[in-house]
Design an enzyme around this catalytic site. Structure first.
Site, PDB file in Angstrom:
ATOM      1  N   SER A  85      37.803 -32.636 -14.383  1.00 48.78           N
ATOM      2  CA  SER A  85      37.176 -32.029 -15.558  1.00 48.78           C
ATOM      3  C   SER A  85      35.667 -32.243 -15.647  1.00 48.78           C
ATOM      4  O   SER A  85      35.005 -31.603 -16.453  1.00 48.78           O
ATOM      5  CB  SER A  85      37.852 -32.537 -16.837  1.00 48.78           C
ATOM      6  OG  SER A  85      37.396 -33.809 -17.167  1.00 48.78           O
ATOM      7  N   LYS A 142      38.836 -35.164 -26.712  1.00 50.47           N
ATOM      8  CA  LYS A 142      37.457 -35.024 -26.262  1.00 50.47           C
ATOM      9  C   LYS A 142      36.542 -34.544 -27.386  1.00 50.47           C
ATOM     10  O   LYS A 142      35.402 -34.986 -27.509  1.00 50.47           O
ATOM     11  CB  LYS A 142      37.395 -34.036 -25.083  1.00 50.47           C
ATOM     12  CG  LYS A 142      37.955 -34.603 -23.778  1.00 50.47           C
ATOM     13  CD  LYS A 142      38.032 -33.513 -22.703  1.00 50.47           C
ATOM     14  CE  LYS A 142      38.426 -34.104 -21.347  1.00 50.47           C
ATOM     15  NZ  LYS A 142      38.651 -33.045 -20.328  1.00 50.47           N
TER      16      LYS A 142
HETATM   17 CA   LIG Z   1      33.453 -33.696 -18.199  1.00 57.66          CA
END
Ligand SMILES: [Ca+2]
Ligand SMILES: [Ca+2]
Ligand SMILES: [Ca+2]
Ligand SMILES: [Ca+2]
Ligand SMILES: [Ca+2]
Ligand SMILES: [Ca+2]
Ligand SMILES: [Ca+2]
Ligand SMILES: [Ca+2]
Ligand SMILES: [Ca+2]
Ligand SMILES: [Ca+2]
Ligand SMILES: [Ca+2]
Ligand SMILES: [Ca+2]
Lengths: 198, 198, 198, 198, 198, 198
Positions: free
Chosen positions: D95, D138
């Site tokens: 990611s 996140k």
């Molecule tokens: Ca990242």
């Protein structure tokens, strides 16, 4: 039985004695040269310590090239491959050291290996020969394979003394402390037929 | 017993003291040179930390070449091989550091190693000597092997004091803090016979 | 006790604070140069993260050579060896980052490290200093080793506040956010005696 | 709290969003250049997949150098080091891909990164952006760290829709499908102060 | 059934006999050349011992290039890739040695491989052929695959004698001791169609 | 759903069929070129066998460059990077072989890949296509992703016959035995827009 072939027509093939889980056995150290840049290739399903023996043998020869009558510049022009047949069997330990060194000296000098000789012993970087284990089993295996002469470390003499006389019949023992003595016993002065010009 | 051979005729062979699972022992550090490009080869069934000791010793000598009277360009012209015999025994730890450094200085200067000296101690990159463990067992092993003089870190003096007097008879101790003191004790001014010209 | 030696006569030796299973400890970062081709050698029984710290420190210096008054072409002419003594102890973690960077700047500039200073902190590739753990244990170890000044990340100030006043007596703290502040505290303007000419 | 520092004065530093065992977090991708031969160094206690992301980002930039206004011969003259701070935390997964690519484009163009932007998304070798997991965690971490704008894959839009409105207050989302859109959002046209001349 | 394709139009493709957990099987050794610098690439989900066989075969050919009518300088101008298809199946052991050597000699001489021949046997560095296991299972697999001639080590003759006559119908056996005999049986004098000019 | 993007505007992107623990799936093989020295970079969280497929594909193309209309000297001037997206998913097995080879031929010839084609099959070094497993699951995944044409090994025809007719509606199958047939189906004669000049 697989362990009967014997052949001293080719440089670089020497008979060693090994101690495996299923008892003593003989093994062969084979080495060959090909044009190259001084690489050392080691095969035969070997463990770390046995590979180190090959490295030690190679470095010892490089450091003492002149004594063996080898031109030092040769080492950069050839690759050396050392192989121990019977890849299905994992092999390890330091006891093939003197066999490997003998194989390499034969290879680089193209001197013929004496017939019916086998050997077992650790080599040090100074050329000393150290004692190894499994002597009784190794001797029995040597007899089965019709070996006539055996090279051992002086410190393994005591192990031979503990073996019944009848098992030793027909065998000659050479006890050594230094690598030079191994080579005196195991290598003839004669070159092999069709000796390579290095 | 395997541990009796001793020989200071050859440069690069130095006696160390080791502490193994079966008690104290002596060991030998052997090093040799062959024409090459500055590679360092390390064998003897050594663990990571003991291999690091060899690297540290080598780098220390390179960084202090002039102090030892070694011409720095030599390092690129030779390969060095350091070996610790008895490949069947795994070895590790930092305590062979001073033995390795002494071996390499002897090798590159071809100075003779003093007879009957053994040593144990960690080396740092600054040339400091650090204390190590297993002193009592190591001293007993040294006596069995007829060692006369022992080099130890100053900080190991207390370990010697805890050993019964009778075990120390016939032994001389040299306590050091810096690598230069080790070399003063262990290396003679004399070159070995047939010293290599580097 | 092993941890008393201290020495700022030589470039490249810096005192760090470590947190081990047996409590806090001081450790030394040592670095030396030898003629070479820009290789980086790292020893001392270090784990992956601590080795990465050495790489980060080295790359940071290369990228900021001019700011430190280092001629960039030097990096290709020398090999650097970073060592952390006491090879018997495995070491890991990012907290030696600022110590390593200080060591390398001292090495490449031959600037003298300030006496009695110790430090602990992670370094980033931008030169930021990050907080680390085990502060209390590290401070106690620093006192035992007679450290006078300690460099810490600003974000570790809170950890110091939680320590009883009496344990902090005689200690001066320098809280930093950037690597440049570490160097201001830890490196003198003075070159070491017999500074190497690079 | 460690995660407050923010700084877009330096090229190559970009904020990413990570999902760790203890919840969401922000992380920084840092990259620097030093004179060299085109080597890529990756540190930060990263797993295999995250290291691959760095390789993919680097190769993508090399293959599309002209589009980014980068002179292709630059790649052979510098080494690149990519680091992800907080070495004590193991990190893995794909990611950080878009964050790494943004970091490298900023580095090689010396373009300033936009303030208060964070991002998360996998990159493909064609420049496509793929969705990633842990979006809710996140986003919460981004808010705590005072991030204002977030770059996500178009396919992650559904994940945002499932988050309560109140958690999203003050955040602007940029949904993208291609890497070029990420760069449009995250990089300003302006060069950083004291931009390196490559 | 996957194991029916057969094709001797291309140099370097030779049929071997393998012994797997699910019984005997035939396998194919494929080798190709591409312009290069003498690298050897080995694929096919092979274990260490089987990879060693490929190395041994390659080194043997290099050392005996003239005997095979191969110009030794060729080895530095091409890369060799040896592959054993069916990547989903892990393969190991030394028994493909003679198949690999035959494949490589065919490749470097562009000589056509004889139709309907299969083989199994370990090779040594001296060119000796050693016996291998699983003979009965391998023979049955060969019949299923319509193999007509089989090359085996002389020492495996006893294994054939223990197999019921009816299973051997239609099969011709060639018992060999040396690699040269394998090549006599397996390679025709004829070059393949569109033979590469090396 | 992540698996909808499709794009044949760029050379080197080809759709494959994979069989994972959670059923069938499509995957993309992406490859790009950058100026370099002939290195092959492989990413995507791939296992050993899948990496070997990439090596086999690359070596096959090198050995047959002329047949594909590729100038052999190109291989030394570029680095190739092969990537399989979705780094979070470990991938292995030989079934992407034909997809990788198609990707690389497209890359080096800049020929456009046919729209709506997907494929699965092992490749051998001779260019033969071998059957693979998980056909039913792969076909269902292909339908979900709106694939229209599927390339399979001739030996997988029987697997298709066992699938209910209704699941196959709208799909065209191409059964192949050789790699050349795959390329005939999957690559158009047309170059991609903005084709790279190699
Ligand atoms: Ca990242
Ligand atoms: Ca045997
Ligand atoms: Ca032996
Ligand atoms: Ca001993
Ligand atoms: Ca010692
Ligand atoms: Ca300590
Ligand atoms: Ca520290
Ligand atoms: Ca954090
Ligand atoms: Ca099969
Ligand atoms: Ca076979
Ligand atoms: Ca998918
Ligand atoms: Ca596939």
């Amino acid at each position: 039985e697989r362990d009967k072939y014997e052949n001293n027509d080719v440089a670089g093939v020497v008979t060693g004695l090994a101690w495996t889980r299923v008892g003593g056995d003989i093994l062969f150290i084979e080495s060959i040269l090909s044009k190259g840049k001084g690489n050392l290739n080691i095969t035969g399903n070997l463990g770390k310590v046995m590979k180190e023996s090959a490295t030690i043998a190679m470095e010892y020869i490089k450091a003492h090239a002149e004594e063996f009558g080898i031109i030092p510049t040769i080492f950069e022009k050839y690759n050396v491959h050392i192989h121990v047949p019977e890849g299905a069997t994992p092999k390890d330990g330091p006891s093939a050291g003197i066999t490997m060194l003998t194989s390499l000296v034969s290879l680089f000098t193209q001197r013929k290996v004496k017939k019916s000789v086998a050997m077992t012993g650790e080599i040090t970087l100074r050329g000393k020969v150290l004692p190894v284990g499994g002597i009784k089993e190794k001797i029995l295996a040597a007899k089965r394979a019709r070996i006539k002469e055996i090279v051992l470390c002086e410190d393994n003499r005591r192990d031979i003394k503990e073996i019944k006389e009848e098992y030793l019949k027909g065998l000659t023992f050479h006890y050594v402390t230094d690598m030079s003595q191994v080579l005196d016993v195991a290598l003839t002065k004669q070159k092999v037929k069709n000796a390579k010009k290095l």
